[in-house]
Design a protein around this motif. Sequence first.
Motif, PDB file in Angstrom:
ATOM      1  N   ASN A 147       0.776   5.676  -0.551  1.00  0.00           N
ATOM      2  CA  ASN A 147      -0.073   6.865  -0.562  1.00  0.00           C
ATOM      3  C   ASN A 147       0.733   8.025  -1.139  1.00  0.00           C
ATOM      4  O   ASN A 147       1.661   8.530  -0.503  1.00  0.00           O
ATOM      5  CB  ASN A 147      -0.544   7.189   0.859  1.00  0.00           C
ATOM      6  CG  ASN A 147      -1.562   8.318   0.885  1.00  0.00           C
ATOM      7  OD1 ASN A 147      -2.052   8.749  -0.156  1.00  0.00           O
ATOM      8  ND2 ASN A 147      -1.875   8.802   2.074  1.00  0.00           N
TER       9      ASN A 147
ATOM     10  N   TYR B  91       0.854  -1.190   0.000  1.00  0.00           N
ATOM     11  CA  TYR B  91       0.000   0.000   0.000  1.00  0.00           C
ATOM     12  C   TYR B  91       0.888   1.237   0.000  1.00  0.00           C
ATOM     13  O   TYR B  91       1.787   1.377   0.829  1.00  0.00           O
ATOM     14  CB  TYR B  91      -0.904   0.003   1.235  1.00  0.00           C
ATOM     15  CG  TYR B  91      -1.703   1.273   1.418  1.00  0.00           C
ATOM     16  CD1 TYR B  91      -2.909   1.455   0.754  1.00  0.00           C
ATOM     17  CD2 TYR B  91      -1.247   2.290   2.262  1.00  0.00           C
ATOM     18  CE1 TYR B  91      -3.650   2.615   0.918  1.00  0.00           C
ATOM     19  CE2 TYR B  91      -1.976   3.456   2.431  1.00  0.00           C
ATOM     20  CZ  TYR B  91      -3.174   3.619   1.759  1.00  0.00           C
ATOM     21  OH  TYR B  91      -3.907   4.767   1.920  1.00  0.00           O
TER      22      TYR B  91
ATOM     23  N   ARG C 225      -8.269   3.322   0.467  1.00  0.00           N
ATOM     24  CA  ARG C 225      -7.583   2.370   1.350  1.00  0.00           C
ATOM     25  C   ARG C 225      -8.441   1.122   1.550  1.00  0.00           C
ATOM     26  O   ARG C 225      -7.944  -0.013   1.478  1.00  0.00           O
ATOM     27  CB  ARG C 225      -7.274   3.040   2.685  1.00  0.00           C
ATOM     28  CG  ARG C 225      -6.601   2.129   3.706  1.00  0.00           C
ATOM     29  CD  ARG C 225      -6.517   2.816   5.063  1.00  0.00           C
ATOM     30  NE  ARG C 225      -6.046   1.894   6.090  1.00  0.00           N
ATOM     31  CZ  ARG C 225      -4.821   1.871   6.585  1.00  0.00           C
ATOM     32  NH1 ARG C 225      -3.920   2.722   6.133  1.00  0.00           N
ATOM     33  NH2 ARG C 225      -4.500   1.007   7.537  1.00  0.00           N
TER      34      ARG C 225
END
Length: 555
Positions: free
Chosen positions: A313, A311, A408
């Motif tokens: 961002n 993940y 998310r």
Amino acid sequence: MRSLIPLTLLIAVFHTPVHAVTFPVHIQVNRNPSPSLSRRTPVPIGNIGNAQYVSNITLAGVTLPVLLDTGSSDLWVAFPQSPPAGSIKDTGKSLTLSYAVGKASGNIQTAQIQFGNYTLNDQAFLLVNDTSTFTSDIHSQGYDGLLGLGPNTGSLIGKKLSGSTGYSTLQRLFQQDKMTANYISFLLDRKSDPGEPFTGQITVSELVPGFENITSMPILDVETVNRILKGDQHWQALTDKNNGITGPDGLPIQLKSIVPNAPSGQFVAVIDSGFTFSQVPRAISDAIYGRVNGAYYDTQNEWWLVPCGQYLNVSFNFGGISYPVHPLDLVDNNFNQIDSTGKQVCIGAFQPITSAFSILGHYDMILGMSFLRNTYTLLNFGNWVGTNGSQAHPYIQLASVTNVAAARNDFIKVRLGGNDTISDAKWALLPASQMQHSPISAEEKKKAYEEKILSRWPYILFGCLMLVLILVGLCIWRCCCRRGQKEGTGGKRGFFSRKRGGVNQKRSSYVPLSTPDRSASPYPPQNAGAFAMSQQHLHEDYGRGGPGFSGHRQV
């Protein structure tokens, strides 16, 4: 421009051949639309595996899906069957259109075209027979051509044909209604995203219902961006100062722009729907993926390969607004990549810019589909069109459609099987001191060196001219000084004094060489004949010069 993804990846997207495409439309409807927004319906955009976006046109009576490319301005098609006889006209002109990957060559034709509710007669386009430089078979990949959505000044067909005959499709669409604003807007949807609330669609001179707030977004004026070539017009904008890109660690990614006149601390970004993967400076791509545990750089394909469960961002910042990139777009799993152990890996979709690198230093990065899926985009042509008297500069407006919290949750469902393990140690970023750096090829170093020279040639030329002027000035000054010294020395001896018997006598006035010096003696010479003879010898000697002759002669 055209996507840089190789043929092997495109083939991986398709499991069954596609010869004709029909796209369902799911449009968010405003409960109280204004009359100006209800005249037409948006044209649907089909999504081919998050790799290509197409819309249908009808050309010479044949419905054809075409790629939508904001980085070029021309229309070309390759009919899946023989071109309809009698419906197209040959202009007798041939042309080759070159893209980042592939070339389209053929003859320029004209035919009637329909796009949405618009109909244009005698629209110029390039009829292409050989598309092998793109792929082995574009029709099996779901498209039959490409529709350029860039400014008319970038049309190569227009440069081949005289007058308005070769105008681009968009230019002629805008000309049909000179009372409306000259802009297009589009949404690109995302496959395999459970939270995606819309499908792809494009509009001409109107907004997608439900997204009218885009008009309140910052206006990104493309004319403020430096361009060396006047005709090299792109949809480009400046990022925010010292905070153009926020990296995975939450800190701004700092890098100097290669564009000579770019303001300090800002990047020049091109908005281009023709690129599947966004193209960014190598240092930025490294900053995004180089600290991922288990990531490595694929030197053959020139992109990062990353564990699919990572993940990240990241956001891009324009006009004081943050535009977050969906984590499913940052780490792309649409192309079935397998590592040496047989494990699936994902592609870092913000790829180091190589083949599309701007040698002339026109831009730093190209934001393609991996970025544009996160925005509703409006491109206003302003005075590029020149049909409704608009004097406004062309500009871009972007409205974010990605919510960080929702994105998310989408990532957890799609990549982590519904288990939120994002905070586990194995997904933590490596320390900055351990960041990997992708290798720079010799060809890329050469391009970077050429860019430093070519993008700054006006300054180099100006510097060279100034140096030449200084050197010429020094030479002239030196020559004048030497001449002045000679004239000054000779003048003291030949004009201002006479040396007789070791005594200097000052003249009262200038006396020509051919005239007796009466100021030296008040009496005429005793022997006029002898004086005349001496003057004759004097003139003979002056004309001949002689050893040591310096331009003045003592009497």
